[in-house]
Design a protein around this motif. Sequence first.
Motif, mmCIF file in Angstrom:
data_model
loop_
_atom_site.group_PDB
_atom_site.id
_atom_site.type_symbol
_atom_site.label_atom_id
_atom_site.label_comp_id
_atom_site.label_asym_id
_atom_site.label_seq_id
_atom_site.Cartn_x
_atom_site.Cartn_y
_atom_site.Cartn_z
ATOM 1 N N ASN B 249 0.808 -1.231 0.000
ATOM 2 C CA ASN B 249 0.000 0.000 0.000
ATOM 3 C C ASN B 249 0.832 1.268 0.000
ATOM 4 O O ASN B 249 0.291 2.352 0.166
ATOM 5 C CB ASN B 249 -0.880 0.054 1.253
ATOM 6 C CG ASN B 249 -2.061 -0.856 1.139
ATOM 7 O OD1 ASN B 249 -2.383 -1.296 0.042
ATOM 8 N ND2 ASN B 249 -2.709 -1.134 2.248
ATOM 9 N N GLN B 250 2.129 1.138 -0.116
ATOM 10 C CA GLN B 250 3.055 2.280 -0.092
ATOM 11 C C GLN B 250 3.059 3.010 1.246
ATOM 12 O O GLN B 250 3.527 4.130 1.343
ATOM 13 C CB GLN B 250 2.717 3.278 -1.215
ATOM 14 C CG GLN B 250 2.891 2.682 -2.603
ATOM 15 C CD GLN B 250 2.609 3.693 -3.701
ATOM 16 O OE1 GLN B 250 1.536 4.254 -3.779
ATOM 17 N NE2 GLN B 250 3.581 3.927 -4.548
ATOM 18 N N GLU B 251 2.518 2.371 2.295
ATOM 19 C CA GLU B 251 2.521 3.038 3.593
ATOM 20 C C GLU B 251 3.946 3.180 4.118
ATOM 21 O O GLU B 251 4.289 4.151 4.789
ATOM 22 C CB GLU B 251 1.680 2.240 4.604
ATOM 23 C CG GLU B 251 0.199 2.266 4.281
ATOM 24 C CD GLU B 251 -0.628 1.424 5.233
ATOM 25 O OE1 GLU B 251 -0.340 1.429 6.437
ATOM 26 O OE2 GLU B 251 -1.564 0.751 4.759
ATOM 27 N N ASP B 253 6.613 3.484 2.165
ATOM 28 C CA ASP B 253 7.185 4.591 1.389
ATOM 29 C C ASP B 253 6.790 5.930 1.994
ATOM 30 O O ASP B 253 7.597 6.853 2.069
ATOM 31 C CB ASP B 253 6.675 4.541 -0.059
ATOM 32 C CG ASP B 253 7.317 3.421 -0.849
ATOM 33 O OD1 ASP B 253 8.332 2.883 -0.376
ATOM 34 O OD2 ASP B 253 6.815 3.098 -1.932
ATOM 35 N N ALA B 254 5.521 6.033 2.405
ATOM 36 C CA ALA B 254 5.041 7.290 2.969
ATOM 37 C C ALA B 254 5.809 7.650 4.236
ATOM 38 O O ALA B 254 6.122 8.819 4.475
ATOM 39 C CB ALA B 254 3.543 7.198 3.258
ATOM 40 N N LEU B 255 6.140 6.646 5.043
ATOM 41 C CA LEU B 255 6.949 6.905 6.240
ATOM 42 C C LEU B 255 8.345 7.376 5.855
ATOM 43 O O LEU B 255 8.864 8.346 6.403
ATOM 44 C CB LEU B 255 7.080 5.629 7.079
ATOM 45 C CG LEU B 255 5.937 5.270 8.004
ATOM 46 C CD1 LEU B 255 6.229 3.936 8.658
ATOM 47 C CD2 LEU B 255 5.766 6.335 9.067
ATOM 48 N N THR B 256 8.937 6.652 4.884
ATOM 49 C CA THR B 256 10.304 6.967 4.488
ATOM 50 C C THR B 256 10.403 8.402 3.969
ATOM 51 O O THR B 256 11.333 9.122 4.307
ATOM 52 C CB THR B 256 10.774 5.990 3.395
ATOM 53 O OG1 THR B 256 10.457 4.672 3.823
ATOM 54 C CG2 THR B 256 12.258 6.087 3.175
ATOM 55 N N THR B 257 9.433 8.820 3.147
ATOM 56 C CA THR B 257 9.519 10.175 2.596
ATOM 57 C C THR B 257 9.334 11.226 3.681
ATOM 58 O O THR B 257 9.698 12.371 3.492
ATOM 59 C CB THR B 257 8.473 10.426 1.492
ATOM 60 O OG1 THR B 257 7.211 10.062 1.996
ATOM 61 C CG2 THR B 257 8.778 9.645 0.258
ATOM 62 N N LEU B 258 8.751 10.839 4.807
ATOM 63 C CA LEU B 258 8.660 11.789 5.908
ATOM 64 C C LEU B 258 9.927 11.775 6.756
ATOM 65 O O LEU B 258 10.022 12.472 7.761
ATOM 66 C CB LEU B 258 7.475 11.447 6.804
ATOM 67 C CG LEU B 258 6.137 12.022 6.400
ATOM 68 C CD1 LEU B 258 5.065 11.533 7.337
ATOM 69 C CD2 LEU B 258 6.185 13.539 6.416
ATOM 70 N N GLY B 259 10.896 10.946 6.370
ATOM 71 C CA GLY B 259 12.128 10.863 7.135
ATOM 72 C C GLY B 259 11.970 10.059 8.419
ATOM 73 O O GLY B 259 12.773 10.175 9.326
ATOM 74 N N ILE B 260 10.896 9.246 8.512
ATOM 75 C CA ILE B 260 10.718 8.394 9.692
ATOM 76 C C ILE B 260 11.176 6.992 9.316
ATOM 77 O O ILE B 260 10.701 6.428 8.344
ATOM 78 C CB ILE B 260 9.237 8.357 10.119
ATOM 79 C CG1 ILE B 260 8.771 9.762 10.484
ATOM 80 C CG2 ILE B 260 9.047 7.417 11.296
ATOM 81 C CD1 ILE B 260 7.291 9.856 10.735
ATOM 82 N N PHE B 265 9.868 2.873 13.596
ATOM 83 C CA PHE B 265 8.455 3.169 13.766
ATOM 84 C C PHE B 265 7.594 1.907 13.739
ATOM 85 O O PHE B 265 6.625 1.784 14.468
ATOM 86 C CB PHE B 265 8.002 4.126 12.660
ATOM 87 C CG PHE B 265 6.705 4.793 12.939
ATOM 88 C CD1 PHE B 265 6.655 5.895 13.773
ATOM 89 C CD2 PHE B 265 5.527 4.326 12.382
ATOM 90 C CE1 PHE B 265 5.456 6.517 14.043
ATOM 91 C CE2 PHE B 265 4.329 4.949 12.652
ATOM 92 C CZ PHE B 265 4.293 6.044 13.490
#
Lengths: 251, 384
Positions: B249-251, B253-260, B265
């Motif tokens: 679901n790219q969730e 990826d979404a964390l990674t792009t936020l630098g988390i 996490f």
Amino acid sequence: MAEPHITVQNLTMAYGSFLIQRDLDFVIKRGDIFIIMGGSGCGKSTLLRHMIGLKSPAKGDVLYEGQSFWQADTAHRNRMMRRFGVLFQSGALWSSMTLAENVALPLEEYTDLRPKQIKEIVSLKLALVGLAGFEEFYPSEVSGGMQKRAGLARAMAMDPDILFFDEPSAGLDPISSKRLDDLILELRDSLGATVVVVTHELASIFAIATNSVFLDAETKTMLAVGNPKILLKESPNPKIREFLTRGDGQA
Amino acid sequence: MTATKQVSPTEDQLNLRRLADNSLVIRFSGNWRMQDGLPSFHEAKKQIESESGLKGITFDTQGLSSWDSGFITFLLKINELSSRLEIEADETGLPDGVRRLLHLATAVPEQKDARRKVVREWLVSQIGKKAMAGAAGAKDMVTFVGEAVQAFLDLARGKARFRKTDLWLTIQQCGAQALPIVTLISFLVGLILAFVGAVQLKQFGAQIYVANLVGIGMAREMGALMTAIIMAGRTGAAFAAQLGTMRVNQEIDALTTLGIAPMQFLVLPRMLALMLMMPLLCLYADLMGILGGAFVGVTMLDLGIVEYFNQTKEALDVTDFVIGLINSAIFGVLVAIAGCMRGIQCGNNAAAVGNAATSAVVTSIVFIVVSDSLLTLIYNALEV
């Protein structure tokens, strides 16, 4: 308005030895709505993944305000990435959190705001995308279009300099898709953000683009850069004309 | 696709007739539909090939009552044959829809290099590829363990970022919610141990030693092993499936792009929860197993309940429980690593999530059994 914001420099993308695109070179100016277009499977989304730090290039670099993104160390790159907001193709909301928690997470991580202040900002962002009152819903409880808008609210949470959209209109009906386009225009104007959109939706392209790059799957490189309206009128390349006219070949 | 004319179907679907002008008339009649069965092309082919000096082929479909894709494939084969034999096939006798479909099917020439080539590889190169894949897998595992250690160091320095609610939720899922199944399994394992022991010990009138067997067996070995295997199937697979779905679901990826970091996490709270809960579950399983043994002792061997527990108390030492707890703590780490690793390494599609879950269970169980053997050898050498 006209200073370069993002520079893609001599970029070559590949999965192992499988080449996706080579020698990409273009500049995105501050305040642009920049479209990455091309047929299916030409590497549009892959280019986006290179620009937002999810995949490292085989060769070349991406520059933000003149600073190298891929040469930078991880900590510096993470700082640069905080200035991005990304809306993924399916929204990519964290399914174990409510919409409010989704939008709040970046704020909790990167600001010293008090919980109450975060809550107010979250409500504002959700209201901006037309989801006021849906704070306590889980992603699975709202429709696909709403998930996408909530994803946009999360992408805007930190008031980013650059907003990236991966196929924003995919899976949306024409009216929702039009509303999302209007929202993108509105955000560009009010936040002063630079917007990068991956799409092949012609209606969308002509409605919002100020600049674009056209990627070709066959030659594995870019064929043109420019405002799609002007490309449509002036491009001598039959492939681009065919794409922009849905294969009619006439403007 | 079926165009039905109301004509009664005839038995004879296919008829080939040579005319005086050296042309061949192929007459189709009756139903040409997939579900009714199609005549073999082989006969027709033989007949066409045996005719010498043919000038052309024409089709007669007057008697054709219905047709579908089956008819088209037959015609395509005739077309292919006629072009090979350089005989012209005249399509005017065919129904309009059939002609259009034939043109559509032959409009884009087959892309020769699009077909997958079946390449038979040398045994040596197959072995080499497997070995290289194995080495890459081992490297991925070492990298993952390294990243996990780094995440724990960050945690120790108070710099790890994850949501406390995630930790509590996972603790609840792999702690309290696992109690019913752990109760059932360990009670039954205690019961089985007692039965197996009783059959032997009864011969010497030494039934009371069933208490020793069950107590030591559960505390040192079976309590830890059974909880680990239950948790591998229950929680390890769930971790892999959750993280894998988040990947799809790219969730992540979404964390990674936020630098988390997903490692902090997502992985850290899961590993922590399982490592904390596993020894507790193990202790609980030990007690349940002893209860199971007591049930057999009291109901089948005529032992008194107090007598049974006194015997157990005498047989057991704190060391036995400590050994079980050490085992289960190690199993907890291994199951958590296997589950999270397979989830994070998951590919980008639904099938990959299933594979990740399966592979998490298999990896966990291999880890558990191998490490259990090693630990037993070590305890044996240390004489504890």
